[in-house]
Design a protein around this motif. Structure first.
Motif: not given
Ligand code: AMP
Ligand code: MG
Length: 342
Positions: A221-235
């Motif tokens: 899971x990404x940390x809060x505010x961390x910007x994903x390289x693939x936006x779809x992976x953050x949800x």
């Protein structure tokens, strides 16, 4: 809107293909079968048509779409450059379940890339998908044809369940062979990097390219505010209505842990041969090491558990390698990263 549902069994059914092509050229939405999962397609060069995809799915506006082509000649107009690595990957794995991220050309509308300077391109191998792209005569932007957040659709019935009345047409081309979305690799960084595992494995990518990095978001899971390289992976993603828990450990340990859950409201997803260990309703997804079978079955099973009314689903944690890397990546998100070690 009235959703037209048509079955196309072969690329020789030209009249039906023309009907789908017409919907797409007119700026409409058409769900199409592919070898990965069903896609919800629109003309990728028409920003207004692409915008309708986000509305029909309830997709977050910052999650870019994959552009689908039918042959190599269609690639150059869509990208600013084609590095040697892209040619090598295309030769090895196109048509097939691999998406390659490249610098985008100006003809790609903002709606497709959500403001990114890059575009995701794939050439599907499904004969009906290929024929629809050719007949439409334009590249097709297509995410999975589900309501955003739900398990991806691997049959036309899954698409109908989620999108009836929200899209112009659904083409039924049978069950999807792979069962999980395409592998996504970016060639726009310093080194090739795997953003989303899928039917083409990390091992297969490495065999062609040498070193391939695995993006942190694949397993974490990404940390809060961390910007994903693939936006779809953050949800949170791929989730049935039921709560999903991934159980990591031996089959016996999982079986005793499952005793904490009643058989009325809880179902178990396990590997072949484990079903007799549980008093619960079980859904089996293939032999323990058969990653391709797990991928093929997993989304249908998650949808079935909802249809059967279960509130909790315990899933035996799959291995991390081969096609199972993709299965684990999806299940971690379906479970909102809830993993119980037993
Ligand atoms: P879907 O089509 O629903 O399977 O989602 C497409 C996936 O590709 C999502 O995870 C997106 O974030 C990813 N994707 C599409 N375009 C780009 C891009 N330009 N850069 C990075 N990731 C992308
Ligand atoms: Mg999707």
């Amino acid at each position: 809107m009235n959703t037209q549902f048509i079955k196309i069994e072969s690329p020789e059914e030209t009249e039906k293909l023309k009907a789908a092509g017409k919907v797409l050229r007119a700026g409409g939405l058409c769900a199409i079968p592919t070898e990965t999962v069903y896609g919800l397609a629109a003309n990728a060069l028409d920003g207004e048509a692409v915008q309708k995809i986000f509305e029909a799915k309830g997709r977050p506006q910052d999650n870019p779409l994959i552009v689908h082509i039918s042959c190599m000649e269609e690639l150059p107009p869509l990208v600013r450059e084609i590095p040697q690595a892209a040619i090598a990957l295309a030769e090895a794995y196109w048509p097939g379940p691999l998406t390659i991220i490249l610098p985008k050309a100006d003809c790609i509308p903002e709606a497709v890339t959500c403001g990114h300077p890059t575009v995701a391109i794939r050439m599907p191998s499904h004969p009906i998908a290929n024929a629809i792209i050719r007949t439409a005569g334009v590249p097709l932007a297509a995410p999975s044809a589900n309501l955003s957040g739900k398990p991806s659709p691997t049959t036309a019935q899954h698409v109908l369940h989620d999108l009836d009345g929200r899209v112009d047409m659904i083409v039924d081309g049978g069950e999807c062979a792979v069962g999980v979305e395409s592998t996504v690799i970016t060639l726009c960084g310093e080194k090739p990097r795997l953003l989303r595992p899928g039917g083409i494995t990390w091992e297969q990518l490495s065999a062609v390219l040498g070193e391939v990095e695995v993006d942190k978001a694949v397993f974490h899971a990404l940390d809060k505010g961390e910007k994903p390289a693939s936006p779809g992976m953050k949800y949170q993603h791929y989730s049935p209505d039921a709560d999903v828990l991934l159980i990591k450990g031996s089959r016996q340990a999982m079986a005793s842990y499952a005793q904490n859950y009643d058989t009325q409201s809880t179902a178990v997803v396990c590997f072949d041969g484990e079903e007799t260990l549980f008093p619960h309703k079980t859904y089996t997804i293939g032999a323990p090491q058969d990653g391709s079978a797990h991928a093929h079955a997993i989304f249908g099973v998650l949808r079935q558990a909802d249809a059967d009314g279960f509130q909790t689903v315990l899933i035996h944690h799959p291995p991390r390698d081969g096609v199972d890397m993709a299965v684990l990546n999806r299940l971690l998100r379906a479970a909102a990263f809830q993993v119980v070690e037993v």
